[in-house]
Design an enzyme around this catalytic site. Structure first.
Site, PDB file in Angstrom:
ATOM      1  N   LEU A  21      32.533  42.914  70.203  1.00 37.79           N
ATOM      2  CA  LEU A  21      32.536  41.606  69.804  1.00 37.79           C
ATOM      3  C   LEU A  21      32.124  40.710  70.916  1.00 37.79           C
ATOM      4  CD1 LEU A  21      35.061  41.318  67.074  1.00 37.79           C
ATOM      5  CD2 LEU A  21      32.719  41.792  66.612  1.00 37.79           C
ATOM      6  N   HIS A  61      14.339  17.067  73.026  1.00 37.98           N
ATOM      7  CA  HIS A  61      14.323  17.087  71.506  1.00 37.98           C
ATOM      8  C   HIS A  61      12.913  17.605  71.112  1.00 37.98           C
ATOM      9  CE1 HIS A  61      17.962  14.113  71.430  1.00 37.98           C
ATOM     10  NE2 HIS A  61      18.192  15.077  71.702  1.00 37.98           N
ATOM     11  N   CYS A 115      14.225   9.133  71.867  1.00 33.12           N
ATOM     12  CA  CYS A 115      12.793   9.591  71.272  1.00 33.12           C
ATOM     13  C   CYS A 115      12.068   8.598  70.402  1.00 33.12           C
ATOM     14  CB  CYS A 115      13.079  10.663  70.232  1.00 33.12           C
ATOM     15  SG  CYS A 115      13.767  12.086  71.054  1.00 33.12           S
ATOM     16  N   GLU A 146      10.614  16.208  69.203  1.00 37.80           N
ATOM     17  CA  GLU A 146       9.542  15.325  69.251  1.00 37.80           C
ATOM     18  C   GLU A 146       8.996  15.435  70.542  1.00 37.80           C
ATOM     19  OE1 GLU A 146      12.503  14.693  68.521  1.00 37.80           O
ATOM     20  OE2 GLU A 146      12.755  12.812  67.420  1.00 37.80           O
ATOM     21  N   CYS A 177      15.796   9.821  67.479  1.00 39.68           N
ATOM     22  CA  CYS A 177      17.131   9.221  67.749  1.00 39.68           C
ATOM     23  C   CYS A 177      16.814   7.874  68.605  1.00 39.68           C
ATOM     24  CB  CYS A 177      17.677  10.303  68.656  1.00 39.68           C
ATOM     25  SG  CYS A 177      17.031  10.603  70.288  1.00 39.68           S
ATOM     26  N   ARG A 201      27.065  34.018  69.161  1.00 38.55           N
ATOM     27  CA  ARG A 201      28.508  34.342  69.557  1.00 38.55           C
ATOM     28  C   ARG A 201      28.810  33.410  70.838  1.00 38.55           C
ATOM     29  NH1 ARG A 201      28.775  40.704  69.050  1.00 38.55           N
ATOM     30  NH2 ARG A 201      29.212  41.032  66.960  1.00 38.55           N
ATOM     31  N   ASP A 206      35.972  50.176  62.792  1.00 30.98           N
ATOM     32  CA  ASP A 206      34.794  50.062  63.807  1.00 30.98           C
ATOM     33  C   ASP A 206      35.041  49.808  65.310  1.00 30.98           C
ATOM     34  OD1 ASP A 206      33.406  50.081  61.231  1.00 30.98           O
ATOM     35  OD2 ASP A 206      32.507  48.193  61.371  1.00 30.98           O
ATOM     36  N   THR A 231      37.996  45.765  59.668  1.00 31.83           N
ATOM     37  CA  THR A 231      36.625  46.165  60.241  1.00 31.83           C
ATOM     38  C   THR A 231      37.151  46.474  61.823  1.00 31.83           C
ATOM     39  OG1 THR A 231      35.237  44.609  59.046  1.00 31.83           O
ATOM     40  CG2 THR A 231      34.501  44.981  61.654  1.00 31.83           C
ATOM     41  N   ALA A 263      25.118  42.564  57.950  1.00 30.69           N
ATOM     42  CA  ALA A 263      24.021  43.299  57.760  1.00 30.69           C
ATOM     43  C   ALA A 263      24.254  44.249  56.813  1.00 30.69           C
ATOM     44  CB  ALA A 263      23.721  43.925  59.286  1.00 30.69           C
TER      45      ALA A 263
HETATM   46  N1  LIG Z   1      27.446  45.472  57.743  1.00 30.56           N
HETATM   47  C1  LIG Z   1      28.140  44.510  58.345  1.00 30.56           C
HETATM   48  O1  LIG Z   1      27.552  43.553  58.805  1.00 30.56           O
HETATM   49  C2  LIG Z   1      29.693  44.613  58.546  1.00 30.56           C
HETATM   50  C3  LIG Z   1      30.266  43.707  59.414  1.00 30.56           C
HETATM   51  C4  LIG Z   1      31.658  44.114  59.289  1.00 30.56           C
HETATM   52  C5  LIG Z   1      32.325  44.950  58.868  1.00 30.56           C
HETATM   53  N2  LIG Z   1      31.683  45.861  57.853  1.00 30.56           N
HETATM   54  C6  LIG Z   1      32.293  47.002  57.181  1.00 30.56           C
HETATM   55  O2  LIG Z   1      33.291  46.232  56.423  1.00 30.56           O
HETATM   56  C7  LIG Z   1      34.334  47.144  56.269  1.00 30.56           C
HETATM   57  C8  LIG Z   1      35.572  46.386  56.536  1.00 30.56           C
HETATM   58  O3  LIG Z   1      35.599  45.232  56.021  1.00 30.56           O
HETATM   59  P1  LIG Z   1      36.450  44.211  56.134  1.00 30.56           P
HETATM   60  O4  LIG Z   1      37.171  43.713  57.497  1.00 30.56           O
HETATM   61  O5  LIG Z   1      36.263  43.092  55.410  1.00 30.56           O
HETATM   62  O6  LIG Z   1      37.946  44.700  55.433  1.00 30.56           O
HETATM   63  P2  LIG Z   1      38.203  44.965  53.847  1.00 30.56           P
HETATM   64  O7  LIG Z   1      38.380  46.484  53.639  1.00 30.56           O
HETATM   65  O8  LIG Z   1      37.003  44.590  53.141  1.00 30.56           O
HETATM   66  O9  LIG Z   1      39.481  44.250  53.871  1.00 30.56           O
HETATM   67  C9  LIG Z   1      39.598  42.700  54.001  1.00 30.56           C
HETATM   68  C10 LIG Z   1      40.386  42.281  55.457  1.00 30.56           C
HETATM   69  O10 LIG Z   1      40.641  41.103  55.164  1.00 30.56           O
HETATM   70  C11 LIG Z   1      41.931  40.894  55.413  1.00 30.56           C
HETATM   71  N3  LIG Z   1      42.685  39.708  54.563  1.00 30.56           N
HETATM   72  C12 LIG Z   1      42.339  39.704  53.132  1.00 30.56           C
HETATM   73  N4  LIG Z   1      42.947  38.663  52.640  1.00 30.56           N
HETATM   74  C13 LIG Z   1      43.630  38.103  53.772  1.00 30.56           C
HETATM   75  C14 LIG Z   1      44.669  37.274  53.863  1.00 30.56           C
HETATM   76  N5  LIG Z   1      44.817  36.420  52.787  1.00 30.56           N
HETATM   77  N6  LIG Z   1      45.108  36.935  54.954  1.00 30.56           N
HETATM   78  C15 LIG Z   1      44.891  37.627  55.789  1.00 30.56           C
HETATM   79  N7  LIG Z   1      44.013  38.630  55.999  1.00 30.56           N
HETATM   80  C16 LIG Z   1      43.590  39.021  54.736  1.00 30.56           C
HETATM   81  C17 LIG Z   1      42.594  42.066  55.191  1.00 30.56           C
HETATM   82  O11 LIG Z   1      43.870  42.145  55.897  1.00 30.56           O
HETATM   83  P3  LIG Z   1      45.102  43.190  56.079  1.00 30.56           P
HETATM   84  O12 LIG Z   1      44.650  43.663  57.400  1.00 30.56           O
HETATM   85  O13 LIG Z   1      46.269  42.530  56.255  1.00 30.56           O
HETATM   86  O14 LIG Z   1      44.888  44.349  54.864  1.00 30.56           O
HETATM   87  C18 LIG Z   1      41.568  43.059  55.681  1.00 30.56           C
HETATM   88  O15 LIG Z   1      41.805  43.402  57.122  1.00 30.56           O
HETATM   89  C19 LIG Z   1      34.058  48.126  57.217  1.00 30.56           C
HETATM   90  O16 LIG Z   1      33.692  49.405  56.556  1.00 30.56           O
HETATM   91  C20 LIG Z   1      32.859  47.789  58.216  1.00 30.56           C
HETATM   92  O17 LIG Z   1      32.223  48.628  58.596  1.00 30.56           O
HETATM   93  C21 LIG Z   1      30.148  45.779  57.860  1.00 30.56           C
END
Ligand SMILES: NC(=O)c1ccc[n+]([C@@H]2O[C@H](COP(=O)([O-])OP(=O)(O)OC[C@H]3O[C@@H](n4cnc5c(N)ncnc54)[C@H](OP(=O)(O)O)[C@@H]3O)[C@@H](O)[C@H]2O)c1
Length: 347
Positions: free
Chosen positions: A241, A68, A129, A70, A120, A221, A237, A233, A196
């Protein structure tokens, strides 16, 4: 008083204004470095202070099963005060609990230990501790949050009964904020959204954050119970992961979508050994859950999301911005390699 709150600067900043709050902020800053990485333990920081107010050692709990905060602060203080380097690298809690009282004699009698969380009072994966602090004869103990774990609490009471001067509740709000993930996951679930962006708020177009930030993400993760990823995503992308940057276990992934049939199952995400992949339209009910995705995912899950961890990378580029609307409180911020890392809580 070494930190004089009549200094005009304190009218304009959040800078701590008493000695104990100053030390507590040192402990807090150290603890935040390991926030979420200590799961299923809380993030905790500690500082050992000398009789003249000098900071002797600052440490944080780093990993469940390891000593811990401490104990690490006391170990480092012991090494500094005694010159005995033989325990300097020891991170075996049982050895430190046994060896430190044997070797320290009166080294800690006029010292103070400042801890973000009540020491604790139970034997879990490591000995208590509070008992170590008592055996070492610390004169004063300064505590931020009370221990919310009914099995571990009682450290403050035990130390008071042993005649130690115990001060409780110093910077309690900041210490409680540090403790929030632990308290929430103990009660069922803690959800944080990781994002990000560039300086101008662009979130798409491939990797944005730097190596150090990505290593943090991969280390987290390894520890989470589930990674929930936006369906779009995955489509756009095609991420893997996993935790390849830290070499650990890849998390189980839940893909957030209403249209599982439109997800390409030949992408690498589906072939990571030992991983479970599922499709979902809601957050898991329990555990430590990290969400990765864009604005659509965040908007859909915003009400159930406890924190956001945001990396801001120091460049601008064209691309898709984040077009949601929400106010946040900044709980903690620091450099993460070249990036800024922010722990945010929605208001
Ligand atoms: N910079 C970063 O850290 C970062 C990280 C991750 C992603 N991104 C970017 O973000 C973009 C995509 O974002 P996103 O994945 O959030 O997609 P989004 O285009 O914002 O769409 C939302 C997603 O959530 C799902 N969704 C929304 N409501 C839901 C519900 N009630 N039940 C189940 N699913 C639901 C949608 O499902 P459906 O598939 O059914 O439409 C869709 O896949 C991409 O351009 C990616 O490159 C950036």
């Amino acid at each position: 008083m070494r930190h004089d709150n009549s200094d005009p600067i304190y009218q304009y900043t959040d800078t701590p204004t008493t000695d104990d709050t100053f030390y507590m902020h040192l402990a807090l800053n150290e603890a935040w470095k390991y926030q979420l990485l200590t799961y299923p333990n809380p993030a905790v920081g500690a500082v050992v202070v000398g009789a003249c107010g000098e900071v002797i050692a600052v440490a944080a709990h780093r990993e469940a099963g390891k000593p811990h905060a401490e104990v690490l602060a006391i170990r480092d203080a012991y090494v500094k005060l005694s010159g005995d380097l033989s325990l300097a690298e020891c991170d075996d809690a049982a050895t430190l609990h046994e060896q430190l009282p044997e070797r320290s004699r009166n080294l800690f009698h006029d010292k103070t230990i400042v801890v973000t969380l009540e020491p604790c009072n139970h034997t879990g994966r490591t000995p208590p501790c509070a008992s170590l602090i008592e055996k070492l004869g610390f004169g004063r103990v300064v505590i931020g949050s009370a221990d919310p774990n009914p099995e571990a609490t009682g450290g403050a009471k035990r130390l008071k009964e042993a005649g130690v001067d115990v001060i409780e509740g110093v910077e309690r709000k900041a210490c409680d904020a540090l403790l929030e993930p632990f308290v929430r996951w103990r009660n069922g679930r803690f959800v944080f959204f990781k994002l990000a962006q560039t300086l101008n708020g662009v979130i798409d177009g491939g990797i944005i954050s730097g190596e150090r930030s990505r290593r943090w993400v991969h280390a987290v993760r390894e520890r989470i119970d589930r990674l929930l990823i936006g369906g779009e995503t995955v489509r756009k992308d095609r991420p893997r992961l996993d935790s390849r940057l830290t070499g650990g276990k890849a998390p189980d992934v839940a893909i957030f979508t209403r249209h599982p049939d439109t997800i390409d199952r030949t992408i690498p995400l589906f072939s990571v050994p030992g991983r479970n992949v599922s499709f979902t339209d809601r957050l898991p009910e329990k555990g430590l859950v990290m969400v990765e995705g864009g604005a659509g995912t965040f908007e859909a899950l915003e009400k159930e999301t406890d924190w956001m961890v945001l990396f801001v990378a120091p460049f601008v580029k064209g691309g898709m911005g984040y077009n949601g609307a929400k106010n946040f409180e900044i709980l903690h911020q620091r450099k993460s390699g070249e990036d800024i890392m922010l722990f945010l809580k929605g208001r």
